[in-house]
Write an enzyme that holds these catalytic residues in place. Structure first.
Site, mmCIF file in Angstrom:
data_model
loop_
_atom_site.group_PDB
_atom_site.id
_atom_site.type_symbol
_atom_site.label_atom_id
_atom_site.label_comp_id
_atom_site.label_asym_id
_atom_site.label_seq_id
_atom_site.Cartn_x
_atom_site.Cartn_y
_atom_site.Cartn_z
ATOM 1 N N GLU A 171 1.052 -1.208 0.147
ATOM 2 C CA GLU A 171 -0.053 -0.010 -0.087
ATOM 3 C C GLU A 171 0.845 1.217 -0.078
ATOM 4 O OE1 GLU A 171 -3.129 -0.476 -0.650
ATOM 5 O OE2 GLU A 171 -3.158 -2.435 -0.499
ATOM 6 N N HIS A 196 1.888 2.122 -3.506
ATOM 7 C CA HIS A 196 0.975 2.864 -4.492
ATOM 8 C C HIS A 196 1.047 4.281 -4.013
ATOM 9 C CE1 HIS A 196 -1.293 -0.601 -5.756
ATOM 10 N NE2 HIS A 196 -1.839 -0.942 -4.527
#
Length: 196
Positions: free
Chosen positions: A132, A135
């Site tokens: 994450e 990202h």
């Protein structure tokens, strides 16, 4: 001596010093010095993260951050001091992990949601956190993909615990933040949900 005369004299002196330094640099490559290390450090983009609302994920976040800091040279992730605005806000949720697609710029903000639904299905918490954060640094999903690709996410299966970006993923982040250039990139802004 008048101010304008002094400024012309000082400017001429600086020009001579710069010309001499340029000529010296062009003819020989000096060994790394503390000064050149400082210049390189100046090109590092520091991004602050706030995990104060991610209870239960602290160890996974710390390991994910350490992985990025160990494998990417021109981005440094640091924990935001209390009361300081963070570029990456990390929260724990009950859904699937998701994050805003970057690359996040200093002074801007993205959100990372570390969802317990993925953990309940057997996915590795550190891999989730590192993925994450990836990202936030501008990496999209590469599904389906092998465990060796951090951004393959859930498609690598629950047995995958790899929390290190592969060489291509690392290079992509390095390119996004080259020479401190993250300010030239616009955060994509899409939210990527990492459900299988």
């Amino acid at each position: 001596m008048s101010l304008s005369t002094w400024l012309r004299t000082a400017t001429a002196g600086v020009a001579v010093v710069l010309a001499t330094a340029t000529a010296t640099t062009a003819t020989a490559t000096p060994a790394p010095t503390a000064e050149s290390s400082t210049v390189r450090a100046a090109a590092v983009v520091t991004l602050r993260y706030d995990d104060s609302r991610a209870a239960g994920w602290e160890a996974a976040i710390a390991a994910g951050v350490a992985s990025w800091n160990a494998h990417v040279d021109n981005v440094r992730l640091v924990e935001a001091a209390p009361g300081t605005r963070a570029e990456i806000v990390i929260v724990a949720t009950t859904g699937w992990p998701q994050a805003t697609l970057g690359p996040v710029r200093p002074g801007r903000q993205v959100r990372v949601e570390l969802g317990s639904q993925a953990v309940a299905q057997g996915y590795d918490k550190t891999r989730i956190a590192a993925h994450e954060i990836g990202h936030s640094l501008g990496l999209p999903d590469t599904k389906p993909g092998p465990c060796s690709q951090l951004m393959s996410g859930s498609s690598a299966g629950t047995a995958c615990g790899n929390a290190v970006a592969d060489a291509a993923e690392q290079a992509r982040v390095e390119a996004a933040y080259a020479n401190g250039a993250a300010a030239r990139f616009v955060t994509d802004g899409r939210t990527l949900v990492d459900a299988p």
